[in-house]
Design an enzyme around this catalytic site. Structure first.
Site, short mmCIF file in Angstrom:
data_model
loop_
_atom_site.label_atom_id
_atom_site.label_comp_id
_atom_site.label_asym_id
_atom_site.label_seq_id
_atom_site.Cartn_x
_atom_site.Cartn_y
_atom_site.Cartn_z
N SER A 1 1.14 -1.02 -0.17
CA SER A 1 0.03 0.24 0.06
C SER A 1 0.96 1.13 0.16
O SER A 1 2.02 1.26 0.62
CB SER A 1 -0.67 -0.04 1.35
N SER A 2 0.32 2.28 -0.66
CA SER A 2 1.15 3.49 -0.72
C SER A 2 1.56 4.04 0.76
O SER A 2 2.42 4.91 0.89
CB SER A 2 0.47 4.63 -1.67
N CYS A 3 0.76 3.72 1.86
CA CYS A 3 1.00 4.20 2.91
C CYS A 3 2.19 3.63 3.54
O CYS A 3 2.77 4.21 4.83
CB CYS A 3 0.14 4.15 4.11
N TYR B 1 -0.15 -0.78 10.18
CA TYR B 1 -0.22 -1.35 8.77
C TYR B 1 0.86 -1.16 7.99
O TYR B 1 1.28 -2.03 7.16
CB TYR B 1 -1.63 -0.44 8.41
N LYS C 1 3.04 -3.91 6.31
CA LYS C 1 3.28 -4.15 4.85
C LYS C 1 4.65 -3.81 4.50
O LYS C 1 5.37 -4.52 3.39
CB LYS C 1 2.71 -2.78 4.26
N HIS D 1 -12.66 3.33 3.71
CA HIS D 1 -11.91 4.28 3.04
C HIS D 1 -12.97 5.63 2.64
O HIS D 1 -13.99 5.35 2.62
CB HIS D 1 -11.41 3.83 2.00
O1 GFB Z 1 -9.43 6.81 2.67
P1 GFB Z 1 -9.13 7.33 3.99
O2 GFB Z 1 -9.87 6.67 5.13
O3 GFB Z 1 -7.69 7.02 4.54
O4 GFB Z 1 -9.33 8.90 4.38
P2 GFB Z 1 -6.20 7.48 3.96
C1 GFB Z 1 -8.72 9.80 3.32
C2 GFB Z 1 -9.04 11.14 3.46
O5 GFB Z 1 -10.47 11.63 3.33
C3 GFB Z 1 -8.58 11.56 4.95
C4 GFB Z 1 -10.80 11.91 4.29
O6 GFB Z 1 -8.13 12.75 4.75
C5 GFB Z 1 -9.82 11.65 5.70
O7 GFB Z 1 -10.04 12.60 6.64
N1 GFB Z 1 -12.16 11.95 4.72
C6 GFB Z 1 -13.45 12.90 4.40
C7 GFB Z 1 -12.88 10.79 5.03
N2 GFB Z 1 -14.60 12.17 4.73
C8 GFB Z 1 -14.19 10.75 5.28
C9 GFB Z 1 -15.15 9.79 5.42
O8 GFB Z 1 -16.19 10.03 5.43
N3 GFB Z 1 -14.51 8.57 5.88
C10 GFB Z 1 -13.04 8.47 5.40
N4 GFB Z 1 -12.52 7.35 5.66
N5 GFB Z 1 -12.37 9.50 5.20
C11 GFB Z 1 -5.52 4.83 4.62
C12 GFB Z 1 -4.95 4.08 5.35
O9 GFB Z 1 -5.30 6.30 4.55
O10 GFB Z 1 -5.32 4.66 3.08
C13 GFB Z 1 -4.77 2.88 5.23
O11 GFB Z 1 -5.37 4.31 6.84
C14 GFB Z 1 -4.53 2.63 3.65
O12 GFB Z 1 -3.48 2.44 5.82
C15 GFB Z 1 -5.43 3.32 2.79
O13 GFB Z 1 -3.07 3.02 3.28
C16 GFB Z 1 -5.25 3.52 1.54
O14 GFB Z 1 -5.76 7.56 2.60
O15 GFB Z 1 -5.79 8.61 4.91
#
Ligand code: GFB
Length: 318
Positions: free
Chosen positions: A112-114, A141, A145, A184
């Protein structure tokens, strides 16, 4: 030689019921590979070393695409670092080691890109791995990875196994997780806007500031990249790690407007800044894979529209 010799090659896709694993199975079947080894979680718990060793020794997969993982969005990752680290590390070590011992022809590990440092220059090149501190919301995580990536590298360097890793950007597609606390951003946005639309265009609350930038890739494009890499002769795959994405990103606020438009919601958007933003940006440099000849095919707008259809079908709104 290519790892995919003929349609009878025994291919194991751990995690085949998940969004990514099921996309890989669709792609393999679509390309005529039907000797797939698919074992569900009830039959084989990948965190149990002895069970994995016994299963692999019995079934002897020739090709493995390791898509099994505990995954989740920003809130799930931040709240459960223990489970994200432990389960993913156990799955990786059990599967990768058992496959090496059983003499697998080629193994593709999905990261994953993280895994890349939080503050690294953009776009992120594969060589930036382990050059700085990680994003705290998904450190557990990411550490798991990184261990998987390194284990594949070590097996290749020390014993000559054809093991390599791909680092997808944020993925989306059919069969995603729509639970709002653990999802996500893209599935969360689809559900929130759709439910608000049905409720008469009620306001929608999103997380963070809307400023972080993210890149998105449809799971079917990722599956296509996996097939592409499996078909390459190992001599062409001189690197141990390949980023997979579009090489283009957008702010979450812009993504929200796009989903809102495609869902057809006409209401207010509120931002809950008590929720974390996470990493400010993680745009992948995809030149390694492009130079080999692979590019994605499903543009974001079309991919989101398709995913909204899938979501409506799954929830019985269509
Ligand atoms: O996709 P996401 O949960 O994970 O959130 P990451 C991406 C961005 O969207 C963050 C915003 O800046 C969140 O604050 N966001 C806005 C929201 N509204 C929402 C919402 O309703 N739900 C969610 N979930 N986000 C993950 C990692 O990071 O990405 C994992 O935690 C993994 O490890 C994955 O790498 C691909 O992109 O921040």
């Amino acid at each position: 030689m290519s790892a995919l010799n003929n349609s009878q090659t025994r291919i194991w896709v751990p995690g085949h019921r998940g969004m990514v694993g099921s996309a890989i199975v669709r792609a393999l079947r679509g390309a005529g590979f039907d000797n797939l080894l698919l074992v569900s979680r009830d039959e084989l718990d990948l965190t149990r070393q002895a069970d994995v060793e016994a299963w692999v020794a019995e079934h002897r997969p020739q090709i493995v695409v390791l898509a099994a993982a505990r995954v989740g969005g920003i809130a799930a990752n931040a709240a459960h670092p223990v489970e994200f680290l432990v389960e993913n590390a156990l799955i990786e070590i059990n599967v990768i080691r058992s496959c090496a011992e059983a003499g697998v022809d080629r193994l593709l590990f999905l990261g994953s890109s993280c895994i890349y440092p939080r503050e690294c220059p953009q776009p992120v090149r594969e060589s930036y791995l382990l050059t700085g501190p990680l994003e705290p919301t998904n450190e557990g995580y990411a550490i798991a990875k990184i261990a998987g990536v390194r284990l594949c590298q070590y097996y290749r360097r020390q014993y000559g196994y054809e093991m390599l890793s791909i680092m997808p950007t944020n993925l989306y597609g059919p069969g995603d997780n729509y639970d709002l606390e653990s999802a996500h951003v893209l599935p969360a946005l689809i559900r929130k806007f759709e439910e608000a639309r049905v409720a008469g265009n009620a306001p929608v609350t999103l997380w963070g500031s809307g400023r972080p930038r993210r890149e998105f890739l449809h799971a079917d494009d990722l599956a296509d990249a996996c097939l592409f890499l499996l078909r390459q002769p190992i001599e062409r795959l001189t690197h141990e790690l390949y980023n997979v994405g579009w090489g283009r990103d957008l702010p979450i606020a812009e993504l929200a407007l796009l989903v809102q438009e495609l869902v057809g919601h006409r209401g207010e958007i509120h931002w809950d800044t008590d929720r974390p933003d996470g990493t400010p940006r993680k745009l992948l440099d995809v030149s390694r894979l492009q130079e080999l000849g692979w590019t994605p095919r499903i543009p974001l707008r079309e991919g989101i529209a398709r995913t909204i259809e899938d979501y409506r079908r799954e929830t019985g709104r269509k």
